[in-house]
Design a protein around this motif. Structure first.
Motif, PDB file in Angstrom:
ATOM      1  N   ARG A   1      28.660  59.774  33.452  1.00 13.98           N
ATOM      2  CA  ARG A   1      28.706  58.689  32.473  1.00 13.98           C
ATOM      3  C   ARG A   1      30.018  58.712  31.697  1.00 13.98           C
ATOM      4  O   ARG A   1      30.623  57.663  31.447  1.00 13.98           O
ATOM      5  CB  ARG A   1      27.532  58.791  31.505  1.00 13.98           C
ATOM      6  CG  ARG A   1      27.499  57.668  30.466  1.00 13.98           C
ATOM      7  CD  ARG A   1      26.310  57.790  29.541  1.00 13.98           C
ATOM      8  NE  ARG A   1      25.057  57.678  30.268  1.00 13.98           N
ATOM      9  CZ  ARG A   1      23.860  57.727  29.681  1.00 13.98           C
ATOM     10  NH1 ARG A   1      23.772  57.903  28.368  1.00 13.98           N
ATOM     11  NH2 ARG A   1      22.767  57.613  30.395  1.00 13.98           N
ATOM     12  N   SER A   2      30.474  59.891  31.328  1.00 11.84           N
ATOM     13  CA  SER A   2      31.729  59.989  30.573  1.00 11.84           C
ATOM     14  C   SER A   2      32.913  59.560  31.429  1.00 11.84           C
ATOM     15  O   SER A   2      33.856  58.931  30.926  1.00 11.84           O
ATOM     16  CB  SER A   2      31.932  61.417  30.060  1.00 11.84           C
ATOM     17  OG  SER A   2      32.026  62.336  31.137  1.00 11.84           O
ATOM     18  N   GLU A   3      32.887  59.875  32.710  1.00  4.21           N
ATOM     19  CA  GLU A   3      33.973  59.458  33.600  1.00  4.21           C
ATOM     20  C   GLU A   3      33.992  57.939  33.760  1.00  4.21           C
ATOM     21  O   GLU A   3      35.065  57.322  33.786  1.00  4.21           O
ATOM     22  CB  GLU A   3      33.818  60.133  34.962  1.00  4.21           C
ATOM     23  CG  GLU A   3      34.138  61.622  34.943  1.00  4.21           C
ATOM     24  CD  GLU A   3      33.803  62.311  36.247  1.00  4.21           C
ATOM     25  OE1 GLU A   3      34.504  63.281  36.608  1.00  4.21           O
ATOM     26  OE2 GLU A   3      32.827  61.889  36.918  1.00  4.21           O
TER      27      GLU A   3
ATOM     28  N   ASN B   1      32.896  55.755  31.537  1.00  7.43           N
ATOM     29  CA  ASN B   1      33.383  55.210  30.268  1.00  7.43           C
ATOM     30  C   ASN B   1      34.896  55.352  30.147  1.00  7.43           C
ATOM     31  O   ASN B   1      35.576  54.458  29.634  1.00  7.43           O
ATOM     32  CB  ASN B   1      32.698  55.908  29.095  1.00  7.43           C
ATOM     33  CG  ASN B   1      31.243  55.515  28.943  1.00  7.43           C
ATOM     34  OD1 ASN B   1      30.835  54.444  29.396  1.00  7.43           O
ATOM     35  ND2 ASN B   1      30.454  56.371  28.317  1.00  7.43           N
ATOM     36  N   GLU B   2      35.424  56.466  30.617  1.00  2.69           N
ATOM     37  CA  GLU B   2      36.867  56.691  30.541  1.00  2.69           C
ATOM     38  C   GLU B   2      37.616  55.721  31.454  1.00  2.69           C
ATOM     39  O   GLU B   2      38.694  55.221  31.095  1.00  2.69           O
ATOM     40  CB  GLU B   2      37.189  58.136  30.929  1.00  2.69           C
ATOM     41  CG  GLU B   2      38.679  58.480  30.931  1.00  2.69           C
ATOM     42  CD  GLU B   2      39.333  58.356  29.565  1.00  2.69           C
ATOM     43  OE1 GLU B   2      40.576  58.374  29.515  1.00  2.69           O
ATOM     44  OE2 GLU B   2      38.616  58.230  28.547  1.00  2.69           O
TER      45      GLU B   2
END
Length: 242
Positions: A227-229, A231-232
């Motif tokens: 999820r963080s990837e 978003n990035e």
């Protein structure tokens, strides 16, 4: 909104079903309650207020200034695909001197939403809608939904590409991949386009097969993104396209 001959066309007609669904949302209920205050018979007020808001909305949607504004942004929609194809951080591969780029729909639709909202706020009929900000937001989101559906309905593929500006074409569409978890009121706008860079060389059968294979490979890899990837990737693309 209809897609014909490589162009999404705004007809000035909007479906009532999404409006009826909107009236059941907190924002819709508040707008109807505010509009109902002008009616004396309270037991009929909500029904009359809903009918009044719908008539205003439908009439506004057909006004020439509204049609011209929305059509202008509908024509710009494919160009936004091209603009984001150059954005930093989006997944991409090279195929025989052509770039193939994954462009999330949330980026395109988000940019289109902002552009349409800004243009319509200068149109008196839109700015003065009795339903206020909630109804104006509903209308713009409905237009984006119809525009996205019209373009997606063309079903781009390596064999049947859809123009994405002057130098790129959409050659594939994934309508389901989740790039972000939207906030409570935000539309999900899941999925992404695969856009292929055009060069002076023609798109051959061999290139189409290579593009299809590359799309399949990317599709198998994307679910591995955290999820963080994800978003990035979106953050960098918005910054890179700005």
């Amino acid at each position: 909104m209809r897609y014909r001959r490589g162009r999404a066309r705004y007809t000035g007609w909007i479906s009532r079903a999404p409006f009826v669904a909107w009236t059941e949302t907190p924002g819709g209920k508040a707008a109807i309650a505010a509009a109902a205050g002008r009616f004396r018979l309270r037991w009929l007020a909500d029904t009359r207020a809903q009918r009044r808001l719908w008539k205003q909305l439908a009439a506004m949607a057909r006004q020439r200034a509204v049609v011209v504004s929305i059509q202008s942004e509908a024509d710009a929609y494919p160009v936004r695909l091209q603009e984001f194809a150059y954005a930093e951080g989006l997944p991409r591969v090279g195929i025989e001197l052509h770039r193939l780029v994954v462009v999330p729909r949330v980026l395109i639709n988000g940019a289109a939403y902002g552009a349409i909202a800004r243009r319509l706020h200068g149109v008196p009929a839109f700015a003065s809608l009795e339903g206020g900000d909630a109804l104006r937001e509903f209308f713009v989101l409905a237009v984006i939904s119809d525009l996205d559906a019209a373009v997606s309905g063309a079903r781009p593929s390596p064999k049947r590409p859809v123009a994405a500006g002057k130098d790129w074409v959409s050659v594939g569409l994934n309508p389901r991949f989740v790039w972000r978890v939207p906030l409570l009121k935000d539309p999900p706008w899941d999925g992404h386009h695969y856009v292929l860079e055009l060069t002076r060389d023609p798109i051959t059968r061999a290139l189409r097969k290579a593009v299809a294979a590359a799309i399949a490979q990317i599709e198998s890899a994307l679910p591995g993104l955290s999820r963080s990837e994800r978003n990035e990737i979106l953050r960098r693309a918005v910054h890179g396209a700005g």
